[in-house]
Write a protein that holds these residues in place. Structure first.
Motif, PDB file in Angstrom:
ATOM      1  N   SER A  77       0.808  -1.222   0.000  1.00 22.10           N
ATOM      2  CA  SER A  77       0.000   0.000   0.000  1.00 22.10           C
ATOM      3  C   SER A  77       0.841   1.271   0.000  1.00 22.10           C
ATOM      4  N   ASP A 111      -8.271  -2.212  -0.289  1.00 22.67           N
ATOM      5  CA  ASP A 111      -8.446  -3.040   0.899  1.00 22.67           C
ATOM      6  C   ASP A 111      -8.669  -2.139   2.116  1.00 22.67           C
ATOM      7  N   HIS A 152      -8.460  -2.827   5.347  1.00 20.06           N
ATOM      8  CA  HIS A 152      -7.421  -2.984   6.362  1.00 20.06           C
ATOM      9  C   HIS A 152      -6.104  -3.384   5.722  1.00 20.06           C
ATOM     10  N   MET A 153      -5.132  -2.494   5.758  1.00 19.04           N
ATOM     11  CA  MET A 153      -3.773  -2.773   5.291  1.00 19.04           C
ATOM     12  C   MET A 153      -2.818  -1.987   6.175  1.00 19.04           C
ATOM     13  N   ASP A 154      -1.522  -2.233   5.989  1.00 18.43           N
ATOM     14  CA  ASP A 154      -0.543  -1.357   6.617  1.00 18.43           C
ATOM     15  C   ASP A 154      -0.754   0.042   6.057  1.00 18.43           C
ATOM     16  N   ASP A 198      -4.048   2.664   4.616  1.00 21.89           N
ATOM     17  CA  ASP A 198      -5.077   1.660   4.331  1.00 21.89           C
ATOM     18  C   ASP A 198      -6.083   2.209   3.325  1.00 21.89           C
TER      19      ASP A 198
END
Length: 226
Positions: A35, A53, A55-57, A60
């Protein structure tokens, strides 16, 4: 110019499935699994649709959606938020960030295909993410123990305009039960955000569960894609 999509998700299998469906619809896609690389790509590229997405690092999906809405080139791009978040407030948070639709994990191919068709209809019609569908359905709201029955005028993924014999104050929290068919209802909690005269209220659906939000989206998608 060919249509191009961007997919930002750290799960490669999810990216590959979305890419296959997009390709079959004649849409090129750029996949980003890290990301942190996405902001620069979004800053310099223009996309017909974005899959982000939730929820990501960092950053987000919500951060990236806000960036897109604030940009010049992608401010009107349909954004599909990919999520497995079960919290009732997750959908509202996604829409507030700029999402147009939600795609729930595990990703279902049939639902994904319907979403792609809907995003293309949104692009071609130049419609906003809050696309309202004219829909006359029975609806009841409960406020302070009193049930008020009425009819919807239009419905979107974020809310509805309804006509009732009695209105309640702006800012009120209400329980909502929407009759989608003879056997199917969608229930949740919303808030009154505006009034039109003495018989019409705008209700924001900010606290639907993931399941109820998904059912509403599946009902509206065919109407949006028309």
């Amino acid at each position: 110019m060919e249509k191009r999509a961007i997919i930002v998700d750290d799960e490669l299998a999810t990216c590959e499935l979305i890419e296959k469906v997009l390709t079959s619809a004649g849409i090129e896609s750029l996949t980003v699994t890290k990301s942190k690389e996405a902001p620069e790509i979004l800053r310099h590229g223009r996309f017909a649709v974005a899959f982000l997405d939730y929820h990501m690092d960092f950053p987000d999906g919500r951060v990236l959606a806000r960036q897109m809405r604030a940009s010049g080139s992608n401010c009107g791009t349909p954004i599909v938020m990919i999520s497995d978040d079960q919290r009732p407030g997750a959908v509202s948070e996604g829409f507030e960030a700029g999402a147009s639709f939600f795609l729930y994990k595990p990703v279902d191919k049939d639902r994904l295909q319907k979403l792609v068709r809907a995003t293309q209809a949104t692009i071609e019609s130049g419609m906003r993410r809050t696309r309202r569908v004219e829909l006359k359905s029975k609806v009841s709201i409960r406020f302070r123990g009193q049930e008020i029955e009425g009819q919807t005028i239009n419905v979107s993924m974020e809310g509805m305009l309804i006509r009732t014999p009695k209105v309640v104050p702006i800012g009120s929290s209400v329980e909502v039960c929407l009759q989608m068919s003879r056997t199917e209802t969608i229930a949740g909690v919303g808030s009154v955000v505006r009034m039109h005269g003495r018989e019409e209220m705008g209700i924001h659906l900010g606290r639907l569960t993931l399941e109820e939000s998904q059912r509403l989206q599946e009902h509206l998608l065919p109407l949006i894609a028309m």
